[in-house]
Design a protein around this motif. Sequence first.
Motif, short mmCIF file in Angstrom:
data_model
loop_
_atom_site.label_atom_id
_atom_site.label_comp_id
_atom_site.label_asym_id
_atom_site.label_seq_id
_atom_site.Cartn_x
_atom_site.Cartn_y
_atom_site.Cartn_z
N PHE A 91 0.83 -1.20 0.00
CA PHE A 91 0.00 0.00 0.00
C PHE A 91 0.87 1.25 0.00
O PHE A 91 0.70 2.16 -0.81
CB PHE A 91 -0.92 -0.03 1.23
CG PHE A 91 -1.80 1.19 1.36
CD1 PHE A 91 -1.41 2.28 2.14
CD2 PHE A 91 -3.01 1.25 0.70
CE1 PHE A 91 -2.22 3.40 2.27
CE2 PHE A 91 -3.83 2.38 0.82
CZ PHE A 91 -3.43 3.45 1.60
N PHE A 95 2.03 4.11 -3.13
CA PHE A 95 1.88 5.57 -3.05
C PHE A 95 3.19 6.30 -3.18
O PHE A 95 3.28 7.37 -3.78
CB PHE A 95 1.13 5.97 -1.77
CG PHE A 95 -0.36 5.89 -1.95
CD1 PHE A 95 -1.08 4.82 -1.45
CD2 PHE A 95 -1.03 6.87 -2.68
CE1 PHE A 95 -2.45 4.74 -1.66
CE2 PHE A 95 -2.40 6.80 -2.89
CZ PHE A 95 -3.11 5.73 -2.38
N ILE B 414 -7.39 1.74 -4.10
CA ILE B 414 -6.24 2.56 -4.47
C ILE B 414 -6.08 2.63 -5.98
O ILE B 414 -5.68 3.67 -6.51
CB ILE B 414 -4.90 2.14 -3.81
CG1 ILE B 414 -4.57 0.69 -4.02
CG2 ILE B 414 -4.89 2.46 -2.37
CD1 ILE B 414 -3.24 0.30 -3.35
#
Lengths: 343, 443
Positions: A91, A95, B414
């Motif tokens: 995750f 990013f 996401i």
Amino acid sequence: MIDLNTVWFLLIGVLIIGYAILDGFDLGVGVIQLFTKDAKERKININAIGPVWDGNEVWLLTGGGALFAAFPIVYATVFSGFYMAFMLLLFFLVFRAVSFEFRKFSETEEAKKRWDLAFALGSTVPALLYGVAIGNIMKGLPIQIVDGKIVSQITFLGLLNPFAILIGLTGFAMFVMHGAIYMTMKTEGAHLEKMIKWANAGWIAFVSLYVVATIVTMFVASYLFIGIMNNPLFWILSLLLIAGIIYIPIGLKSRKFGWSFLASSTTIAAVIGHLALGLYPRLVPSSFDLENFSLTIYNASSSQYTLQTMLIIALIGMPVVIGYTIYIYRVFKGKVILTKDSY
Amino acid sequence: MDALLLARLQFAITVGFHFLFPPLTIGLAWMLVIIEAIGWKKKDEIYATIGKFFGKVLGLIFAVGVASGIVMEFQFGTNWSEYSKFVGDVFGAPLAAEGVFAFFLESTFLGLYIFGRERVSRGVHWFSILMVAVGSTISAFWILVANSWQQTPAGYIIQNNRAELIDFWAAVFNPSTLPRFFHTLAASLISGAFFMTGVAAYWLIRNKNLEIAKKAISFSVVFGLVASLLALFPTGHEHAKQVAYTQPEKFAAIQGLYKTQEGAPLAIFAIPGTEPPKLHFPIEIPGLLSWLAFGDFNAKIKGINEFPQDEIPPLFLTFVSYHNMVLLGIYFIFISALSVYLLWKKKLFENNRLLKILIWSTPLPLIASQLGWITAEVGRQPWIVYKLMKTKDAVSITVTAGELLFSIIMFVLIYILLLSIFLSLLFRWVKKGPEPLKMEAAQ
């Protein structure tokens, strides 16, 4: 006859050390970014690592691929065993990966700030998680080998034990120190003075935590120290470690930042080297039965033919990689210069 | 919910998302190799400007490709541990090779390409985009080696409860590697070409950046035509022949051949029914499938009825994906040919209707690629390694359905976020357009 399994233990070690030294400073800069308020400084931080961070991260991917190729049983057991931890890691890495370009294409200060945060968090959490993972390996995982099959009882919360968190913080401090030292080579003026402060603070944090961690490890994972004093490698690594650690504050004081970075890199290599030395020939110690249930470089490896084939691939490919990597660092040597192509 | 189904869903979602970006990277990178070369050697300011503009886009595309790619590298281990243990001795090597030979190359030199314009000579700068193109292509090669080994395994023996490598070159150049590599490469070139065409068409319709748009579209429609033709012939044809020879169940499923026959027909259109397997409303050309696959109008091709029912892939999805991919492929040839023809007649730049179609066609090569992959991967089911391991036996046993649900939702969220931001940044950048040319500014 060379022991291919040992050679691959060393090569994976090299990939891990390479990753820690290179992406290590990227992660450290990310942590610093979390605490940087000034917009210009944030821009310089991102651009200090901008041209090189992606190539640095490849050491992680190649390390993963090499682990899969050489020790597939370790790759499968650890990656699936640490499932939630890996999802968490992914995750944040996702990013971080997009934050640079998304920042570049952003037009408002607000948007840039958002991507700076994504970059910062995307660096900070992985910087902690890596050490947590290592700590768990050191402590041993609840795995058993039953009828040739691996039975694993790893839980996510089980991974967040105090020892692993201690190692996590130690690694974290190491990356912050290293990232700050890298920044001393890339900045000037008031920003540079700040980075020197960060580097010194990081050094103090790292050294303290490392000493504590070493002592605690003597109790929690004493097997790592067995016979270590008889090994000449231990003494060589210890010498390098001490030389590196001692030089860092000296180098920072005398403003020899390149040498300080070399010392920091040496320290990282020695820290990981010590760990590898203690772990060898195990890769994933079992907390149930160290002798019989651990995954080793022998019981968890690929066939000799594969190890040999992979060795040839590595011997052909890696020198070329190192060659052009050195070249690109040369091109971008020196202080950050902001241009219209900057992030 | 079933953990196996969730794991398969997650892999499909994550790899599908990932595969939106590498084809664009590869296609654009090779186009930029040519464009930057012309800009440099011919001192052509327009080409140099095109290079700068699309070079920046390349950085954005590459970043999302890397982000989603990291997920893939780890997912074999996290979600398919039993698979990883069974095939690791063979499958791990191409993945490691991809890292060593490709990832380092493309990532390192992309940094130089994006940031080094002012720091190195024109020649070195051009070399850097060449290395990005080469690196991303080598990456495609190695990952296709790995995936092709799943389709047509070779160079191994089964020993110690796993597949073990005994012949590296046989494994690397297994029967499906090269047809799939070249076909995927062609698809990537189409993706890049249609992307540049769509952007240039947008500028032409809006009457902006005309000099640049005209040169860009002139280059990209020709590039797109060549790539579209190559995707069909020889690469598409060779790949289909390879499937006919080496994966007869997949071939029967994608072609909708449910009964073994000599002189098998090519189904141009049909709605495949599954209970029992039957093509509804078929439009078929007799004998053509036999001829295409085996060079003989009377050749016997095995139908789905020949195979054990628990060893055939889903019939509907494979047929529909394959046929729509081919339909799109033919469309690419047609629309590219029309564009090139009008370009030659000097009527392209003002043909607003065609330009509009070209803008809307921009994502179609990516959709075609997704359909191709669905054909390939769903067509291989129930096997994860053809005839060696079933997908249901490959999944990580320690990962629960609950954990999978969490991670799937995480990735979906996401990726939706990243895709929307990516698109909005891209659209804004395209709207803004390239820097005005010095010659225009001087006027």
